[in-house]
Write a protein that holds these residues in place. Structure first.
Motif, PDB file in Angstrom:
ATOM      1  N   ARG A 165      22.761   6.727   4.173  1.00 31.41           N
ATOM      2  CA  ARG A 165      22.075   7.055   5.680  1.00 31.41           C
ATOM      3  C   ARG A 165      20.426   6.150   5.629  1.00 31.41           C
ATOM      4  NH1 ARG A 165      20.918  12.463   6.231  1.00 31.41           N
ATOM      5  NH2 ARG A 165      22.010  12.939   4.294  1.00 31.41           N
ATOM      6  N   ARG A 212      16.851   5.571   7.532  1.00 31.75           N
ATOM      7  CA  ARG A 212      15.969   5.933   8.561  1.00 31.75           C
ATOM      8  C   ARG A 212      14.612   5.326   8.591  1.00 31.75           C
ATOM      9  NH1 ARG A 212      20.413   7.626   9.763  1.00 31.75           N
ATOM     10  NH2 ARG A 212      21.058   9.772   9.559  1.00 31.75           N
ATOM     11  N   SER A 228      22.905  12.675  11.983  1.00 32.72           N
ATOM     12  CA  SER A 228      23.607  11.894  12.861  1.00 32.72           C
ATOM     13  C   SER A 228      23.267  10.305  12.824  1.00 32.72           C
ATOM     14  CB  SER A 228      22.905  12.388  14.126  1.00 32.72           C
ATOM     15  OG  SER A 228      21.570  11.662  14.108  1.00 32.72           O
ATOM     16  N   ASP A 229      23.407   9.520  13.731  1.00 37.07           N
ATOM     17  CA  ASP A 229      23.101   8.081  13.582  1.00 37.07           C
ATOM     18  C   ASP A 229      21.776   7.770  13.965  1.00 37.07           C
ATOM     19  OD1 ASP A 229      25.618   7.444  12.830  1.00 37.07           O
ATOM     20  OD2 ASP A 229      26.637   7.294  14.734  1.00 37.07           O
ATOM     21  N   ARG A 230      21.137   8.790  14.183  1.00 34.84           N
ATOM     22  CA  ARG A 230      19.783   8.331  14.655  1.00 34.84           C
ATOM     23  C   ARG A 230      18.911   7.601  13.627  1.00 34.84           C
ATOM     24  NH1 ARG A 230      14.841  13.095  15.903  1.00 34.84           N
ATOM     25  NH2 ARG A 230      13.231  11.683  16.310  1.00 34.84           N
ATOM     26  N   ALA A 254      20.728  -0.017   7.610  1.00 32.12           N
ATOM     27  CA  ALA A 254      21.399   1.044   8.344  1.00 32.12           C
ATOM     28  C   ALA A 254      23.006   0.719   8.759  1.00 32.12           C
ATOM     29  CB  ALA A 254      20.700   1.744   9.613  1.00 32.12           C
ATOM     30  N   HIS A 255      23.185  -0.212   9.216  1.00 30.09           N
ATOM     31  CA  HIS A 255      24.783  -0.770   9.593  1.00 30.09           C
ATOM     32  C   HIS A 255      25.482  -0.957   8.047  1.00 30.09           C
ATOM     33  CE1 HIS A 255      24.212  -0.696  13.952  1.00 30.09           C
ATOM     34  NE2 HIS A 255      23.173  -1.202  13.769  1.00 30.09           N
ATOM     35  N   ALA A 284      26.064   2.280   5.818  1.00 31.45           N
ATOM     36  CA  ALA A 284      26.803   3.261   6.452  1.00 31.45           C
ATOM     37  C   ALA A 284      28.275   3.472   5.843  1.00 31.45           C
ATOM     38  CB  ALA A 284      26.894   3.296   7.885  1.00 31.45           C
TER      39      ALA A 284
END
Length: 251
Positions: free
Chosen positions: A164, A166, A229-231, A155-156, A159
């Protein structure tokens, strides 16, 4: 029109998720090892494609056949229940090939098109066993824990390209065919020395206090794909939500 590619659509979470995205107006590439008629509605927005996530040629063919996709849902997986001591390494490797390396291979195959467009969503379906490991599922939990760490790191990494990543963490769903792809009877995986310990565990599986429905997972995947979002974590099902909250309190 947006397109989602979902692995493991022959039953359970994958099939329900394919239905959900189709109902929401998406084009769906529903993949499975052996395509079956009648599982999904006849529609020009649904393509049922053969895909074996352990076969690189099959992965390449399915990605090409699906065309540009906006979201990848890595749902295909197999389970195994039994004492680790009694689980043959052959079957441990087989499980990791699907649950872990299959997810990595699918993800690696789709990243180039997402990166070139600077958009896209990757959803990896793991398990609430990663939130609260359960007995007699050490191998399965290990295969899913690997994907938890992989997804958080990825995810990092992605980005920066607008991609994204998840995690959807389903709880226990008795209606899914959890261990059907492992050709070993449970008795072979639970030696006599473990029987007394295993009996109440299996009784708990038979009469769980809370369960996860396929629709819970489909809803969590839908939310994960559309959340901007960043969730990272999306527990699915009342039991998974309770475990996630307990884990947060423990931290």
């Amino acid at each position: 029109m947006k397109t989602v590619l979902i692995t493991g659509c022959s039953s359970g979470y994958g099939l329900e998720t394919a239905h959900r995205f189709h109902a929401e107006g998406w084009s769906v590439a529903a993949t499975m090892r052996t395509p079956q008629d009648g599982l999904l509605p006849a529609s020009d927005r649904i393509r049922v494609l053969p895909l074996d996530v352990t076969d690189p040629d099959s992965i390449r063919w399915a990605i090409d056949a699906a065309g540009p996709v906006d979201a990848l849902v890595n749902n295909a997986g197999i389970g195994i229940v039994g004492a680790f001591e009694a689980t043959p390494m052959l079957h441990i490797r087989r499980l990791f090939e699907t649950n872990t390396f299959g997810v990595l291979a699918m993800t690696q195959a789709v990243i180039p098109q997402f990166r070139s467009r600077r958009s896209g969503v990757i959803v990896n379906v793991t398990s609430s066993a990663t939130l609260a490991p359960m007995p007699l599922a050490a191998v399965y939990t290990a295969s899913k824990q690997a994907i938890q760490g992989f997804t958080g790191s990825l995810a990092h990494e992605l980005a920066v390209f607008g991609i994204r990543v998840r995690l959807v963490e389903p709880g226990y769903a008795p209606s899914t065919r959890f261990a059907q792809n492992i050709p070993l009877p449970v008795d072979a995986l639970v030696p006599e020395a473990y029987r007394a310990f295993a009996a109440p565990v299996f009784a708990g599986f038979a009469t769980p206090a809370m369960v996860t429905r396929e629709s819970d997972v489909a809803e969590a995947v839908w939310q994960a794909v559309n959340d901007v979002s960043d969730r990272l974590h999306f527990p699915a099902g009342a039991d998974a939500v309770a475990l996630a909250r307990a884990a947060c309190r423990a931290d």
